[in-house]
Design a protein around this motif. Structure first.
Motif, PDB file in Angstrom:
ATOM      1  N   GLU A  18       0.682  -1.185  -0.235  1.00 40.24           N
ATOM      2  CA  GLU A  18       0.166  -0.125   0.074  1.00 40.24           C
ATOM      3  C   GLU A  18       0.952   1.165  -0.070  1.00 40.24           C
ATOM      4  OE1 GLU A  18      -3.239   0.386  -0.305  1.00 40.24           O
ATOM      5  OE2 GLU A  18      -3.743  -1.960  -0.299  1.00 40.24           O
ATOM      6  N   LEU A  19       2.033   1.076   0.856  1.00 43.40           N
ATOM      7  CA  LEU A  19       2.991   2.553   0.746  1.00 43.40           C
ATOM      8  C   LEU A  19       3.589   2.738  -0.700  1.00 43.40           C
ATOM      9  CD1 LEU A  19       5.058   1.771   3.816  1.00 43.40           C
ATOM     10  CD2 LEU A  19       3.182   3.401   3.686  1.00 43.40           C
ATOM     11  N   LEU A  20       3.551   1.769  -1.662  1.00 43.46           N
ATOM     12  CA  LEU A  20       4.063   1.985  -2.770  1.00 43.46           C
ATOM     13  C   LEU A  20       3.170   2.350  -3.741  1.00 43.46           C
ATOM     14  CD1 LEU A  20       6.421   1.552  -5.131  1.00 43.46           C
ATOM     15  CD2 LEU A  20       5.368  -0.835  -5.458  1.00 43.46           C
ATOM     16  N   LEU A  21       1.956   1.926  -3.551  1.00 44.57           N
ATOM     17  CA  LEU A  21       0.892   2.470  -4.251  1.00 44.57           C
ATOM     18  C   LEU A  21       0.531   3.947  -4.150  1.00 44.57           C
ATOM     19  CD1 LEU A  21      -1.714   2.105  -6.241  1.00 44.57           C
ATOM     20  CD2 LEU A  21      -2.974   1.218  -4.553  1.00 44.57           C
ATOM     21  N   GLY A  22       0.739   4.191  -2.749  1.00 43.87           N
ATOM     22  CA  GLY A  22       0.462   5.349  -2.019  1.00 43.87           C
ATOM     23  C   GLY A  22       1.164   6.538  -2.627  1.00 43.87           C
ATOM     24  N   GLU A  23       2.581   6.077  -2.877  1.00 39.31           N
ATOM     25  CA  GLU A  23       3.602   7.140  -3.298  1.00 39.31           C
ATOM     26  C   GLU A  23       3.254   7.392  -4.822  1.00 39.31           C
ATOM     27  OE1 GLU A  23       8.200   7.238  -3.521  1.00 39.31           O
ATOM     28  OE2 GLU A  23       7.544   5.608  -2.736  1.00 39.31           O
ATOM     29  N   ILE A  24       2.875   6.435  -5.620  1.00 41.44           N
ATOM     30  CA  ILE A  24       2.823   6.553  -6.849  1.00 41.44           C
ATOM     31  C   ILE A  24       1.462   7.555  -6.988  1.00 41.44           C
ATOM     32  CG2 ILE A  24       2.078   5.602  -9.234  1.00 41.44           C
ATOM     33  CD1 ILE A  24       3.782   3.145  -8.173  1.00 41.44           C
ATOM     34  N   LEU A  25       0.490   7.385  -6.284  1.00 43.57           N
ATOM     35  CA  LEU A  25      -0.599   8.045  -6.269  1.00 43.57           C
ATOM     36  C   LEU A  25      -0.375   9.437  -5.795  1.00 43.57           C
ATOM     37  CD1 LEU A  25      -3.454   5.602  -4.699  1.00 43.57           C
ATOM     38  CD2 LEU A  25      -3.547   6.697  -6.960  1.00 43.57           C
ATOM     39  N   GLU A  26       0.411   9.814  -4.946  1.00 46.07           N
ATOM     40  CA  GLU A  26       0.866  10.998  -4.361  1.00 46.07           C
ATOM     41  C   GLU A  26       1.540  11.896  -5.767  1.00 46.07           C
ATOM     42  OE1 GLU A  26       3.706  12.937  -0.859  1.00 46.07           O
ATOM     43  OE2 GLU A  26       2.933  10.982  -0.842  1.00 46.07           O
ATOM     44  N   VAL A  27       2.161  11.108  -6.374  1.00 43.47           N
ATOM     45  CA  VAL A  27       3.101  11.939  -7.523  1.00 43.47           C
ATOM     46  C   VAL A  27       1.964  12.093  -8.457  1.00 43.47           C
ATOM     47  CG1 VAL A  27       4.567  11.374  -9.409  1.00 43.47           C
ATOM     48  CG2 VAL A  27       5.099  10.611  -7.190  1.00 43.47           C
ATOM     49  N   LEU A  28       0.818  11.322  -8.722  1.00 40.58           N
ATOM     50  CA  LEU A  28      -0.148  11.321  -9.793  1.00 40.58           C
ATOM     51  C   LEU A  28      -0.915  12.839  -9.302  1.00 40.58           C
ATOM     52  CD1 LEU A  28      -1.126   9.789 -12.143  1.00 40.58           C
ATOM     53  CD2 LEU A  28      -3.045   8.951 -10.835  1.00 40.58           C
TER      54      LEU A  28
END
Length: 413
Positions: free
Chosen positions: A101-111
């Motif tokens: 979830e942390l990895l997905l969250g980091e990518i969503l934050e960049v998005l």
């Protein structure tokens, strides 16, 4: 005729035409993919609607992660059948990474912050992770950067609609700046005769997979000038050499060497169950070194008599927190039960120097190789040490277990 020297990843000889990895599909280069956009349901940008950074991009990203997990689990099942459980663990690890979830969250934050496409956000975050690992001094950790590139490619292929089987209907020597485990596993069996990569090491997942699949390979860190799509070549991985457009004499010599290698491998496979005895009649015990339970499939296939070194620190390095007693016990017991009645020697965690988990907050030292590491770190962090010793002692009740204490230099230690 041209010779290119490299380092061996997997033994063997391959003869055939070269195929440049990603030459016709852009997989190996995220720059080729970030400019493309396709919705999660397969529609093009004009059909799908939405702009970079809006809700549709978030939905595309989440759907791609879900599909990527399924894809990696399918590759794991395929690998378990064709190359063994050790290799299957590579793709199971990728599936776990994609569920972080942390990895997905980091990518969503960049998005959100950049208002970019899902492809661009995936590339930015995972390329940064890969670069971080690529800069580490420890070769084992450095090779893990390729795993981030592999899951990046998987996500980008799904997002752009370019996923699919590779190399159908042809047998080739696959060459590229970086060849991933997925490049090998997605191929039709027998279609990849050998691999030549610009990055990676003997303990990289691509090398482990190549050995499991019986594919010869080398790494050529100094570049592959003259290697082009469709050119005739011979890969002599036993010598770490790629020969471009070999002459007739060279080709004949290597064909004979290839046949001799094949017969030698067949003989070795037939003899692996026999005891190792010297000419004087002395029996020698042959043991294997492992980093965890995932290595056991290869150990059992090799006919090893036991485990000479279980590098237990790998379970500390591959986590965001130190493993608890129960997790360690289960890991040790898996190995012990599979190896029984053969001996298993466990080395207590040799953490420190170039193997420093962030959660231990170890100090920066001028000479870390001779500093707080091995037994010195264990005696400093006694609660951590006692937890591991309890797990090892519990596991030792089930079979023949030895204990190795690393880096002892004094009677006091």
């Amino acid at each position: 005729m041209q010779q290119i020297k490299g380092n061996r990843l997997s033994d063997g000889i391959a003869i055939g035409k070269v195929r440049i990895a990603g030459a016709d599909r852009g997989v190996g280069n995220s720059d080729n993919l970030t400019g493309k956009r396709i919705s999660a349901n397969g529609m093009g940008p004009s059909e799908a609607g939405g702009t970079a950074g809006d809700g549709s991009e978030r939905d595309r990203l989440k759907a791609a992660f879900a599909r990527a997990v399924t894809h990696q689990e399918e590759l794991a099942r395929k690998a378990a059948y064709s190359a063994g459980e050790e290799v299957a663990q590579i793709f199971r690890a990728h599936a776990v990474m994609l569920q972080d979830e942390l990895l997905l969250g980091e990518i969503l934050e960049v998005l959100e912050d950049r208002k970019c496409t899902a492809e661009e956000a995936v590339s930015e975050v995972l390329d940064a992770q890969a670069a971080r690992y690529a800069g580490m001094p420890d070769p084992f950790l450095r090779d893990r950067g390729a795993d981030f590139k592999d899951i990046r490619n998987c996500l980008l292929e799904i997002l752009t609609g370019e996923a699919g089987n590779a190399f159908a209907g042809e047998s080739v020597i696959l060459a590229g700046e970086e060849i991933t485990p997925s490049d090998l596993m997605r191929s039709v069996p027998g279609s990849i005769l050998g691999i030549v990569t610009g990055k990676g090491g003997y303990e990289s997942h691509t090398a482990i997979l190549a050995r499991g699949m019986g594919i010869p390979g080398i790494v050529v860190p100094d570049g592959m000038e003259g290697v082009t799509n469709g050119i005739e070549a011979v890969l002599d991985a036993t010598e770490g050499t790629l020969i471009i457009e070999p002459d007739a004499d060279t080709l004949k010599h290597l064909q004979e060497k290839q046949e001799a290698f094949r017969k030698e491998a067949e003989n070795a496979a037939a003899q692996k169950a026999e005891p190792f005895v010297t000419a004087e009649g002395r029996t020698v015990r042959i043991c294997a070194n492992i980093s965890g339970p995932a290595d056991m499939a290869a150990v059992l296939r090799s006919g090893a008599d036991g485990i000479g070194l279980f590098r237990t620190e790998m379970q500390y390095l591959g986590s965001t927190a130190a493993p608890d007693e129960e997790k360690q016990f289960e890991s040790y017991l898996q190995v012990i039960e599979q190896m029984a009645p053969g001996p298993v020697i466990l080395r207590t965690f040799d953490v420190g120097s170039d193997k420093c988990p962030d959660y231990l907050h170890l100090p920066v030292e001028d000479n870390p190789a001779l500093g707080l590491r091995g037994i010195r770190l264990s005696l400093t962090m006694r609660d951590l040490f006692k937890t591991q010793l309890r797990a090892i002692l519990r596991a030792s009740a089930y079979a023949n277990v030895g204990l190795l204490l690393p880096m002892v230099v004094s009677l006091r230690e």
